[in-house]
Design an enzyme around this catalytic site. Structure first.
Site, PDB file in Angstrom:
ATOM      1  N   SER A 130      28.267 -31.088  78.740  1.00 35.53           N
ATOM      2  CA  SER A 130      27.945 -30.916  80.148  1.00 35.53           C
ATOM      3  C   SER A 130      27.863 -32.270  80.845  1.00 35.53           C
ATOM      4  O   SER A 130      27.934 -33.311  80.204  1.00 35.53           O
ATOM      5  CB  SER A 130      26.600 -30.202  80.268  1.00 35.53           C
ATOM      6  N   LYS A 131      27.640 -32.206  82.145  1.00 36.55           N
ATOM      7  CA  LYS A 131      27.631 -33.426  82.963  1.00 36.55           C
ATOM      8  C   LYS A 131      26.466 -34.359  82.630  1.00 36.55           C
ATOM      9  O   LYS A 131      26.419 -35.472  83.145  1.00 36.55           O
ATOM     10  CB  LYS A 131      27.541 -33.040  84.437  1.00 36.55           C
ATOM     11  N   ARG A 132      25.520 -33.892  81.806  1.00 30.98           N
ATOM     12  CA  ARG A 132      24.343 -34.719  81.512  1.00 30.98           C
ATOM     13  C   ARG A 132      24.712 -36.093  80.959  1.00 30.98           C
ATOM     14  O   ARG A 132      23.985 -37.051  81.093  1.00 30.98           O
ATOM     15  CB  ARG A 132      23.459 -33.999  80.487  1.00 30.98           C
ATOM     16  N   GLY A 154      27.526 -37.804  81.685  1.00 30.14           N
ATOM     17  CA  GLY A 154      28.622 -38.380  82.471  1.00 30.14           C
ATOM     18  C   GLY A 154      29.627 -37.291  82.808  1.00 30.14           C
ATOM     19  O   GLY A 154      29.547 -36.178  82.283  1.00 30.14           O
TER      20      GLY A 154
END
Ligand code: GLU
Length: 480
Positions: free
Chosen positions: A257-259, A261
């Site tokens: 996930s975007k956590r 980057g």
């Protein structure tokens, strides 16, 4: 697999945003599998979820796939024998099969209002039941249906899930999966706006486009029973399903996930990864060749890929491994090619200078975006604390002496070739009996404003005599 069945695979992105890096992995596996068997690889755009569409993303998805060096045999831009390849351009096709299902009683009209459905859901949740359609409209009489239609009442078409049956699904990786039909909701097949849902369109299209193998992320596994029911109802042979274990975040927890980057395929290129390296990394993220070969070009991958070596466990997105592979791919490029690729990352550096710097950078960077850290000192006056000059135990007095003598000797150099520059500095070290390592560390900081840099003597002919002397004077001013 029968020898006569042409292998046709597809990737079916939804234009709801940038393409996820995980989709690129799925794409690579589909592509390699088709190409290995001299089959076709198809791109189909699944744009049925109109609420989530983001204008312009269809083109962006096609562009990024091209940037990763992949081409397709059929798709929205080039057409093909089973087009159109965008689902909203296929609405008439879906109508035909909806009608077939309705006629056979395998699908039914549902006129329930959103308010009624919401109330039903709330009651079910309150009673700790899994929310699902209560079949309120299943037994509507033909006359009632005709009346509602005449009155233009909005409706959806639902799948009539068979009662008390075991739905048998086959997945290449997991084998046989048996699902009790009582657990399956009467899925909407056609929405009130006349657009099909994913579940319906995907079955129709995979069949009509003669897709032989569906390789996709295993987040779609839960939809498989509904799709299998549709294949049974339509009396079609399903493709071979291969659900790939989902990619986990770099810390091993949760779906990528975007956590950690951005996760779009494009963002990896923006961050200085080479398409060939990202591809190589993704090839090994869920598949192994059965040997210790780690460097793969697309061609190598096509030659080696097989479904048997797909992993059953969820792979972790190991950024260090990606960096390492990127470094390997960078070192395989020719200097002139790398120089061209580096140019957008180093806009301040002119082409002839960049060509000279590239061989030095090539051995040191793992990402194209790191190149500027090694080269910023050339065009920028980077300030640093005086203590940085005091490397390897050199005190201010010694550093001042070293740099003063180096400046004077270099300023008097009759030419500015590497050999002579090196000789001048080595002579100076010998004459003064300085420690060579210590001298070069102090000198390096004076020139590059950092203790970790490109080989400092190699850099001097590139930056020129004047800039060298200026940088030494800047350091000397700090020391005195
Ligand atoms: N449209 C789906 C997606 O956005 C594809 C699912 C499938 O491959 O069946 O990923």
């Amino acid at each position: 697999m029968s020898q006569n069945t042409p292998i046709r695979t597809r990737i079916a992105p939804s234009p709801t945003g940038q393409m996820h890096i995980g989709t690129l992995r799925t794409l690579l596996y589909n592509y390699a599998f088709a190409k290995k068997h001299h089959g076709q690889f198809i791109i189909r755009i699944e744009d049925t979820d109109q609420k989530r569409l983001v204008p312009g993303t269809q083109q962006k998805i096609l562009d990024v796939i091209k940037r990763y060096g992949i081409s397709w045999d059929e798709g929205p831009d080039i057409g093909g024998p089973y087009g159109p390849y965008v689902q909203t351009e296929r609405l008439a096709i879906y109508q035909k099969y909806i009608k077939r299902l309705l006629d056979r009683g395998q699908a039914y009209y549902c006129f329930c209002s959103p308010a009624r459905l919401e109330k039903m859901r709330l009651t079910q949740t309150k009673n700790k039941q899994v929310p699902r359609y209560d079949r309120h409209c299943l037994s509507l009489s033909p006359a009632k249906i005709a009346k509602n239609l005449k009155q233009n009442k909005p409706y959806v078409i639902r799948l009539r899930v068979p009662q008390d049956q075991k739905i048998i699904c086959q997945d290449f990786i997991r084998g046989k999966i048996v699902v009790d039909s009582r657990q399956i909701d009467d899925q909407v097949l056609l929405k009130s706006n006349g657009i099909p849902t994913y579940h319906f369109a995907v079955v129709i299209d995979d069949h009509l486009m003669k897709i032989s193998h569906v390789l996709r992320g295993d987040e779609w596994l839960a939809s498989l029973p509904k799709q299998v029911i549709l294949y049974q109802y339509l009396k079609w042979k399903p493709p071979i399903f291969v659900h790939l274990p989902v990619i986990l975040n770099p810390n091993g927890r949760g779906k990528m996930s975007k956590r950690f980057g951005s996760v779009s395929a494009q963002s990896f290129l923006d961050r200085g990864y080479l398409p060939s390296a990202v591809n190589n990394f993704l090839m090994l993220l869920g598949w192994n060749p059965g040997t210790d070969q780690e460097l793969f070009t697309l061609k190598d991958f096509i030659d080696s890929f097989n479904l048997q070596k797909l992993h059953k466990t969820q792979p972790v997105f190991d950024i260090k491994k990606l960096d390492y592979l990127n470094g390997l791919h960078i070192r395989r490029l020719t200097v002139s090619r790398l120089s061209k690729i580096l140019a957008p990352f180093l806009p301040a550096i002119k082409e002839p200078v960049l060509e000279k710097l590239t061989p030095l950078l090539k051995e040191r960077i793992e990402k194209l975006s790191e190149a500027h850290c090694f080269t910023d000192f050339i065009y920028q006056k980077i300030d640093y604390p005086v203590d940085l000059l005091l490397q390897r135990g050199a005190d201010k007095k010694l550093a001042l002496d070293m740099l003063t003598q180096a400046r004077d000797a270099l300023a008097g150099s009759p030419n500015w070739h590497f050999q002579l520059i090196q000789q001048i500095l080595l002579d100076l070290i010998a004459k003064n009996e300085w420690n060579t390592g210590r001298f070069f560390m102090v000198f390096r900081v004076a020139i590059c404003a950092s203790p970790c840099t490109l080989p400092v003597v190699d850099v001097l002919p590139i930056i020129g005599q004047k800039k060298t002397i200026d940088k030494l004077n800047f350091a000397l001013a700090k020391l005195s």
